[in-house]
Write an enzyme that holds these catalytic residues in place. Structure first.
Site, PDB file in Angstrom:
ATOM      1  N   LYS A  90    -114.043  93.523  23.284  1.00 40.19           N
ATOM      2  CA  LYS A  90    -113.317  94.591  22.732  1.00 40.19           C
ATOM      3  C   LYS A  90    -113.458  94.684  21.356  1.00 40.19           C
ATOM      4  O   LYS A  90    -113.242  93.614  20.641  1.00 40.19           O
ATOM      5  CB  LYS A  90    -111.934  94.395  23.106  1.00 40.19           C
ATOM      6  CG  LYS A  90    -111.216  95.550  23.126  1.00 40.19           C
ATOM      7  CD  LYS A  90    -109.770  95.550  23.748  1.00 40.19           C
ATOM      8  CE  LYS A  90    -108.878  96.963  23.607  1.00 40.19           C
ATOM      9  NZ  LYS A  90    -107.566  96.828  24.141  1.00 40.19           N
ATOM     10  N   GLU A 121     -96.109  97.371  36.129  1.00 34.50           N
ATOM     11  CA  GLU A 121     -94.643  98.049  36.009  1.00 34.50           C
ATOM     12  C   GLU A 121     -93.726  97.443  37.411  1.00 34.50           C
ATOM     13  O   GLU A 121     -92.461  97.318  37.124  1.00 34.50           O
ATOM     14  CB  GLU A 121     -94.658  99.369  35.614  1.00 34.50           C
ATOM     15  CG  GLU A 121     -95.094  99.589  34.372  1.00 34.50           C
ATOM     16  CD  GLU A 121     -96.885  99.867  34.341  1.00 34.50           C
ATOM     17  OE1 GLU A 121     -97.198 100.045  33.375  1.00 34.50           O
ATOM     18  OE2 GLU A 121     -97.341  99.453  35.346  1.00 34.50           O
ATOM     19  N   ARG A 160     -94.257 104.404  37.328  1.00 38.27           N
ATOM     20  CA  ARG A 160     -95.042 103.474  38.387  1.00 38.27           C
ATOM     21  C   ARG A 160     -94.487 102.742  39.052  1.00 38.27           C
ATOM     22  O   ARG A 160     -94.536 101.878  39.945  1.00 38.27           O
ATOM     23  CB  ARG A 160     -95.993 102.626  37.762  1.00 38.27           C
ATOM     24  CG  ARG A 160     -97.061 103.557  36.854  1.00 38.27           C
ATOM     25  CD  ARG A 160     -98.047 102.949  35.869  1.00 38.27           C
ATOM     26  NE  ARG A 160     -98.921 101.653  36.260  1.00 38.27           N
ATOM     27  CZ  ARG A 160     -99.967 101.492  36.487  1.00 38.27           C
ATOM     28  NH1 ARG A 160    -100.682 102.939  36.487  1.00 38.27           N
ATOM     29  NH2 ARG A 160    -100.280 100.486  37.060  1.00 38.27           N
TER      30      ARG A 160
END
Length: 641
Positions: free
Chosen positions: A289, A375, A403
């Site tokens: 990343k 979640e 979610r």
């Protein structure tokens, strides 16, 4: 313009088809220029930088090997898609990214045929790819045709259970589709890279059915000193439940890991699997990343989300702040309270920094839990923490809490467990647009029996609501607050515990009363200043609670005024609807009360600044002023307002 990078080869790419005429060496040049262009563009707009930089080579490889948009390429989470947008005919608009009227920061079906499926949350791409594969095999979209289905899942998205549910189903159906696992959380050590390079040559050169046999013998064929490193890499991968274990048990053929920044590995592997795959394939790609931009690589979050920045130094250009952010107020307040109460703990879903819980995690690491992009698990985990005698703060963005709604209902509300829901990013959030707007939590929580639902009007009120939540052990309680800076009010040394279901009077007036819920109170007060100049003096109250409602306050407002206006930063079905239900039950409308409810409109509002979004929503100070004048029948510029 003169500061922009020179990109002679990228300048000739107007669609992915243009990549197919280039040599592999030229594709490497395109990747270098694409990385420079991505950095330059995001420096002007701000946005999610690190994820896109990590998939530059992968983006070039996928678009050169596959036939998009006939082949459906799905990015998950799609903030990885900035380089993809540049290559798919949107480069001329890339510097409008995340701005009003500009490109979305995520994939968006209405924006381009190269965006077949939006994925602004996460972990949905494999389900979507399987849907496209089944639609293809059933003859869907005969007019345009459906080709391959490719899911690129990364940046933590594989941590959510939905990804594995989709893989289980895909393996059972045995449909031909491709899942690219963009693993940007593992460094590429030399032994792993050597093994990957060797295997990629085998993949390109051997018949497809011999892949597994070749892989099994690869370690013994490697030269020393790579053999021991390769064995360690193999053991490490087994410990991660990848390779020949979990993924293959789910019915996928597994290939990898390969270096996601090496086109000499990516291109032959992708070409081979496209030519020879018969069922579901998982290609494990290792990326870094923030790759190729030193400030992003050095940053703790690898340049995950940035403001506008100086390309040379990486320094972000953030406007000076005169007030603390709501998020930082929450983080500091909860950390201070945790020092006094060892039962306070916190749960978040992959957003410790975004929710301010990194402050508490530094001081009390054993009481802060980042469950990843999960979640549903986070809510149920919080419920059991509460059942076990802890005081958990389940801390999530409003849009992400959606979610876990089934768990909110079944595992928290029905069991009446005292989970404290700290709901960040409430209301309209700006550049992330409709997918990240916190529009619905008032409605979806206040309809649940036994729930206490609060909204802070300013940062001082937020401290009181945190204290109130910590002290509330009789069932679930939630408080919401927006993104961005507070109002700049004087902050209390510590929060006070509010009386449940009691609002507060802000100013006394006549004829019309405004009952505000949340941070629109600031806009209400601006509207009152303008109304005073017209000789109109509304009464203003801060509801504080959507549930339970302050019945006494509401009936007092009704008794002394001709009209009542409610205002909230939420959708229809929320606070105003509950007030209307109360008034109807009391028979108030029988006596001629004028009632208006100002809520978010029944549309999804595209990205812009929060102020612009609230203008579109009709919830600015000017809109509030106009609503007051309309309900009072006041003439404005020759017209009835």
């Amino acid at each position: 313009m003169s500061d922009r990078p020179k990109t002679p080869l990228l300048d000739t790419i107007h669609a992915p088809a243009d990549l197919k005429r280039l040599s592999d060496a030229q594709l490497r040049q395109v990747a270098d220029e694409l990385r420079a262009e991505t950095i330059s563009a995001v420096s002007e707009t701000g946005g999610h930088l690190g994820a896109g930089l990590g998939v530059v080579e992968l983006t070039v490889a996928l678009h050169s090997v596959f036939d998009t948009p006939r082949d459906k390429l799905i990015w998950d989470v799609s903030h990885q898609s900035y380089p993809h947008k540049i290559l798919t005919g949107r480069r001329d608009r890339i510097r409008t990214l995340r701005q009003k009227g500009g490109l979305s920061g995520f994939t968006k079906r209405s924006e381009s045929p190269y965006d077949p499926f939006g994925a602004a949350h996460s972990s949905t791409s494999i389900s979507a790819a399987l849907g496209f594969a089944v639609a293809r095999d059933l003859g869907g979209s005969v007019e345009t045709g459906l080709g391959e289905a490719i899911a690129v899942i990364g940046d933590g998205a594989m941590s959510a259970g939905m990804a594995f549910e989709a893989m289980n189903n895909a393996g059972h159906l045995n449909k031909r589709l491709f899942v690219i696992l963009n693993d940007n959380e593992m460094s590429i050590a030399p032994p792993v890279g050597a093994l990957s390079s060797y295997l990629s040559r085998l993949y390109a050169g051997e018949p497809f059915q011999e892949f597994k046999a070749a892989a099994k013998g690869a370690v013994s064929l490697l030269p020393e000193p790579f053999r021991e490193g390769a064995r360690r890499a193999k053991d490490m991968l087994k410990g991660m439940a990848v390779g020949g274990t979990l993924f293959e048990a789910l019915g996928f053929s597994y290939i990898g890991p390969i270096d996601g920044h090496d086109l000499d590995q990516l291109l032959p592997v992708l070409r081979t699997v496209r030519a020879r795959a018969t069922g579901p394939m998982l290609i494990h790609v290792l990326t870094k990343k923030g790759k190729g931009y030193a400030p992003a690589e050095r940053a703790d979050d690898k340049g995950h989300a940035t403001a506008k920045f100086d390309v040379v130094t990486g320094e972000q250009r953030k406007a000076p702040s005169n007030a603390p952010s709501y998020t930082s107020v929450f983080g500091r307040t909860l950390t201070a309270m945790a020092a006094e109460d060892p039962r306070i703990c916190a749960v978040t879903a992959a957003m410790p920094g975004g929710t301010g819980l990194d402050l508490m995690a530094e001081r009390y690491p054993s009481r802060v839990f980042d469950v990843g992009i999960a979640e549903q698990h986070g809510v149920t985990f919080s419920a059991a923490l509460a059942a076990g005698g802890m005081r958990p703060f389940c801390t999530m963005y409003s849009t992400f809490l959606q979610r876990g709604y089934d768990q909110v209902v079944h595992d928290v509300a029905i069991q009446r467990l005292p989970v404290r829901f700290a709901i960040d990013r409430a209301g309209l959030v700006g550049a992330d647009g409709a997918t990240h707007a916190g529009s619905y939590d008032i409605a979806y929580l206040s309809n649940l029996p036994g729930f206490v639902v609060m909204a802070a009007a300013d940062e001082a009120e937020l401290t009181h609501m945190i204290a109130t939540a910590a002290a509330h052990d009789d069932g679930p309680i939630a408080f919401r607050y927006p993104r961005g800076e507070g109002v700049g009010v004087t902050m209390p040394e510590r929060g006070e515990v509010l009386e449940i279901g009691k609002g507060r009077m802000i100013r006394e007036g006549s004829r019309v009363a405004i009952l505000s819920y949340g941070t629109r109170l600031g806009e209400v007060m601006k509207a009152c200043e303008a109304l005073e100049a017209r000789g109109v003096s509304p009464t203003v109250a801060d509801a504080r609670f959507a549930k339970p409602l302050d019945r006494d306050l509401i009936l007092r407002l009704v008794a002394g005024h001709e009209a009542l206006i409610t205002i909230e930063e939420g959708a229809v079905g929320g606070f105003g609807s509950h007030v209307a239900q109360l008034l109807a039950g009391e028979g108030v409308f029988d006596h001629g009360l004028k009632f208006r409810s100002m809520v978010l409109p029944d549309i999804f509002i595209d990205q812009a600044s929060p102020a612009d979004m609230y203008d579109v929503a009709g919830l600015s100070a000017a809109d509030i002023e106009a609503k007051v004048l309309e309900v009072m029948g006041v003439e404005v510029m020759g017209k009835r307002a």
